[in-house]
Design a protein around this motif. Structure first.
Motif, mmCIF file in Angstrom:
data_model
loop_
_atom_site.group_PDB
_atom_site.id
_atom_site.type_symbol
_atom_site.label_atom_id
_atom_site.label_comp_id
_atom_site.label_asym_id
_atom_site.label_seq_id
_atom_site.Cartn_x
_atom_site.Cartn_y
_atom_site.Cartn_z
ATOM 1 N N VAL A 107 2.900 10.346 -4.342
ATOM 2 C CA VAL A 107 3.917 8.591 -4.021
ATOM 3 C C VAL A 107 4.733 8.323 -5.395
ATOM 4 O O VAL A 107 4.946 8.962 -6.482
ATOM 5 C CB VAL A 107 2.670 8.171 -5.381
ATOM 6 N N THR B 163 -4.387 7.278 -1.178
ATOM 7 C CA THR B 163 -3.695 5.273 -1.523
ATOM 8 C C THR B 163 -3.391 4.433 -2.986
ATOM 9 O O THR B 163 -4.519 4.863 -4.276
ATOM 10 C CB THR B 163 -3.646 3.984 -0.772
ATOM 11 N N GLU C 266 -9.236 8.293 -0.027
ATOM 12 C CA GLU C 266 -8.065 8.112 0.916
ATOM 13 C C GLU C 266 -6.402 8.399 -0.236
ATOM 14 O O GLU C 266 -5.825 8.603 1.365
ATOM 15 C CB GLU C 266 -8.114 6.377 1.535
ATOM 16 N N GLU D 234 1.446 5.070 -0.136
ATOM 17 C CA GLU D 234 0.071 5.900 0.895
ATOM 18 C C GLU D 234 0.652 7.523 0.002
ATOM 19 O O GLU D 234 2.397 7.879 0.474
ATOM 20 C CB GLU D 234 0.832 6.958 1.943
ATOM 21 N N GLU E 75 -2.888 1.067 -3.768
ATOM 22 C CA GLU E 75 -2.963 -0.704 -3.655
ATOM 23 C C GLU E 75 -1.680 -1.123 -5.205
ATOM 24 O O GLU E 75 -2.733 -1.500 -5.962
ATOM 25 C CB GLU E 75 -3.218 -1.647 -3.264
ATOM 26 N N ARG F 129 -1.148 11.781 -1.433
ATOM 27 C CA ARG F 129 -2.616 12.676 -1.158
ATOM 28 C C ARG F 129 -3.874 12.343 -2.041
ATOM 29 O O ARG F 129 -3.726 12.316 -3.185
ATOM 30 C CB ARG F 129 -1.705 13.685 -1.253
ATOM 31 N N SER F 130 -5.105 12.365 -1.998
ATOM 32 C CA SER F 130 -5.860 12.766 -2.542
ATOM 33 C C SER F 130 -6.195 13.716 -3.274
ATOM 34 O O SER F 130 -5.869 14.652 -2.283
ATOM 35 C CB SER F 130 -7.059 12.296 -0.472
ATOM 36 N N VAL G 235 -4.095 10.633 -7.614
ATOM 37 C CA VAL G 235 -3.892 10.314 -6.362
ATOM 38 C C VAL G 235 -1.912 10.701 -6.704
ATOM 39 O O VAL G 235 -1.627 10.517 -7.534
ATOM 40 C CB VAL G 235 -3.367 9.147 -5.634
ATOM 41 N N MET H 270 0.958 -1.309 0.067
ATOM 42 C CA MET H 270 0.049 -0.009 -0.290
ATOM 43 C C MET H 270 0.865 1.245 -0.314
ATOM 44 O O MET H 270 1.423 1.172 0.492
ATOM 45 C CB MET H 270 -0.869 -0.149 0.888
#
Lengths: 390, 258
Positions: B102, B121, B119, B4, B123, B6-7, B99, B2
């Protein structure tokens, strides 16, 4: 990013889907710029009005948005469109384009936007006050509003400004904050009084500094000079805010200590002139970038009065519908030479189908005509351009 | 794994990754009515998780994204290193989950990815995380480098720091100390510097690497076990010419300056 309960409620859809979508965009853009919150705005000015620039994707977006019932919540005006709403045939524009263009204007109107379609809203249709927070697109207009009026706006994009107009708020960062409005460089300008030299000054400064906030000495721009400088600086560089000693509202409190000083004089203006000029003869002369003011209409009329149209080159005079209406006498003189067009300009109109070499007195147009309209450019002052057709 | 981030634009979507290495202008870069790419590589963005560093070019690009959505050819989701206004605007108005923030270097073309734009994210269900420790053992100012055999499972044939997988119940430091003892016979105590973790993609694995630096006095002599074929003591400026595991060279450089 911090949102108030009321803002969060809009984001959660409590004010309907149109407002929710608009708030999502305002918040997303705020995140991109690292804003900590939103600020209420008193007006918006929207770009993305010409069918030529937004295309079918933009048209569909506006049509879905309007169908969803989206409405602006603050006074909002629109940038120039791709044609004069009545006289598009004189601009060699086909009915397909005209139909789609008129549909775009209708959609903005349905959302409550004043469809004055001018890049100089600050001359009448949308006049902010000093200290107002606003969300303006159109790089020349927002730069004029920041510098000459002391209103506060970043360089908004078309959809972002429309979203801000719908929710009545924009992200609070950049030029909305005192700390980011201070000068970053001093410009000692050593130029003449003519409008054209002010356009070249803007071009030279934009070329030299790129971005930042110049503080000018040695000039006293009025409406027309400020308009043309703002336009050129925003096109040659990304300047959205500037000060002029003894003229602009925020200049007095500026701290200049430690700032670099750049001299702009004859040599720099010549470099700017060389950069813009790529043609020695033209098929079209287009004046009014940004839109001609009443004073400019009078001056052009006085230069043309008593003369006859000559040569094959066309000439267009681009202004707002309001100015065209107020200058009926001048319009009669100008119409002997070419159409006085409202709501449009040569940069956002599809002129590339009919012309390949265009004359302008605006360095802003000089920057955009080659890229947006595939034109070679002759950039001169108005009197010299008028000699080509009179 | 996953990731993490930012939205930027809400919504959740799953798809196969289409990866672009360079910044993308949607205007001119993607055909609005078919989704075909016109730049960088062949491919079609329709239904894909489109991964690229950032947007660029004309602001009309936002409307090209909307046009793609109208034609049913929009990407399922967008992932950027750093969002800019054109793509962020296009994603929001076209309801494409997006997102950013990342490390797109950890995502490979063809990966299956689930993007949660609400969220923030990303995955990668088929990619597993393996924790490891990697140590620069500095003897008399020179860095101890080990050569991996050609048959090694991870980074075969390369020069490497003293590195190995974390075992159940170990802290990253305990892993580092154990690996140094096993692979070189040297005893180390508290590290002189540490960093991390770094994340490095290799095949279906993302290595989560804790970095350490241990200084030993001149004359300390390594005795290799069978995991490596030879060692070398390298001056820091020699490391640049060796093909190290990505990101570790920069990390050692930072730790050496501490």
């Amino acid at each position: 990013m911090h949102l108030t309960d009321a803002e969060q409620a809009v984001l959660d859809g409590e004010s309907g889907e149109g407002a929710q979508k608009a708030m999502e965009l305002v918040v997303a853009l705020g995140k991109v710029y690292g804003a900590e919150g939103l600020v209420d705005i008193t007006s918006a000015h929207l770009s993305g009005a010409s069918y030529k620039t937004i295309g079918d994707g933009g048209l569909k977006y506006l049509s879905d948005l309007a169908a969803g019932g989206a409405k602006v919540s603050v006074p909002s005006t629109l940038n120039p469109i791709g044609m004069d709403r009545e006289r598009w045939a004189e601009m060699h524009i086909g009915s397909d384009f005209a139909e789609k263009q008129n549909e775009i204007v209708r959609l903005y109107g349905a959302m409550g936007v004043k469809t004055t379609c001018s890049c100089t809203p600050y001359t009448g249709a949308n006049v902010p006050k000093t200290g107002d927070h606003i969300a303006w697109a159109e790089s020349s207009a927002l730069s004029f509003a920041n510098a000459m009026i002391g209103a506060r706006t970043n360089r908004e994009g078309g959809p972002g400004a429309l979203a801000a107009a719908i929710v009545g708020k924009t992200a609070n960062y950049g030029l909305h904050l005192d700390a980011n409005r201070r000068p970053t460089v001093v410009i000692e300008a050593d130029i003449g009084d003519s409008l054209f030299e002010h356009s070249l000054l803007g071009q030279a400064v934009g070329m030299r500094i790129g971005g930042g906030i110049p503080y000018f000495r040695g000039i006293r721009p009025g409406l027309e000079e400020g308009k043309t400088m703002a336009a050129a600086m925003a096109a040659a560089g990304a300047v959205a805010m500037w000060h002029v000693e003894g003229v602009t509202p925020e200049a007095a409190g500026c701290d200049l200590e430690g700032l670099e000083t750049i001299h702009i004089g004859k040599a720099e203006l010549e470099d700017a002139f060389e950069r813009i000029n790529t043609a020695d003869d033209v098929q079209l002369i287009a004046l009014g970038c940004p839109h001609l003011t009443e004073r400019e209409m009078h001056e052009i009329a006085s230069l043309l009065k008593g003369r006859k149209k000559r040569g094959d080159a066309e000439i267009w005079f681009c202004t707002s519908a309001a100015v065209r209406e107020r200058c009926a006498e001048d319009v009669r003189v100008l119409e002997e030479f070419g159409p006085v067009l409202a709501d449009t300009c040569m940069v956002v109109a599809p002129i590339e189908g009919s012309f390949s070499r265009t004359g302008t007195n605006s360095c802003k147009a000089g920057n955009y005509l080659p890229t947006l309209c595939s034109q070679k450019v002759m950039c001169r002052d108005i009197a010299e351009l008028l000699k080509v057709v009179s | 794994m996953m990731l993490e981030g930012r939205s930027i634009s809400k919504g959740r979507a799953e798809g196969t990754v289409l990866k672009l290495e360079d910044a993308l202008s949607f205007l001119g870069g993607v055909d609005a009515s078919t989704g075909e790419l016109r730049v960088q590589r062949e491919g079609n963005v329709a239904g894909k998780v489109l991964v690229f560093p950032r947007g660029k070019g004309s602001t009309v690009g936002s409307f090209v994204m909307y046009d793609l959505m109208v034609h049913g050819c929009a990407p399922a989701a967008v992932v950027n290193s750093s969002a800019e206004t054109i793509v962020a605007t296009g994603a929001v108005i076209s309801s494409i989950p997006m997102v950013d923030s990342v490390d797109v270097g950890l995502i490979l073309d063809g990966d299956r990815a689930v993007v949660d734009g609400s969220e923030g994210t990303v995955e990668l269900p088929d990619v597993k995380v393996v924790e490891s420790s990697s140590s620069a053992v500095v003897i008399g100012g020179k860095v101890l480098m080990l050569h991996r055999p050609d048959g090694a499972r991870s980074y075969p044939g390369r020069w490497s720091l003293v590195a190995g997988k974390r075992e159940e119940g170990e802290t990253p430091l305990e892993t580092a100390v154990r690996e140094i003892r096993e692979e070189t016979g040297l005893a180390v105590g508290e590290p002189d510097a540490s960093e991390g973790p770094l994340y490095v993609r290799e095949g279906d694995i993302i290595w989560k690497v804790s970095m350490f630096l241990f200084r030993l006095p001149d004359g300390a002599e390594p005795r290799l076990n069978r995991e490596n074929t030879e060692y070398r003591l390298c001056a820091p400026d020699e490391l640049g010419s060796m093909e190290l595991v990505p990101k570790t060279l920069e990390s050692v450089g930072r730790m050496l300056r501490l």
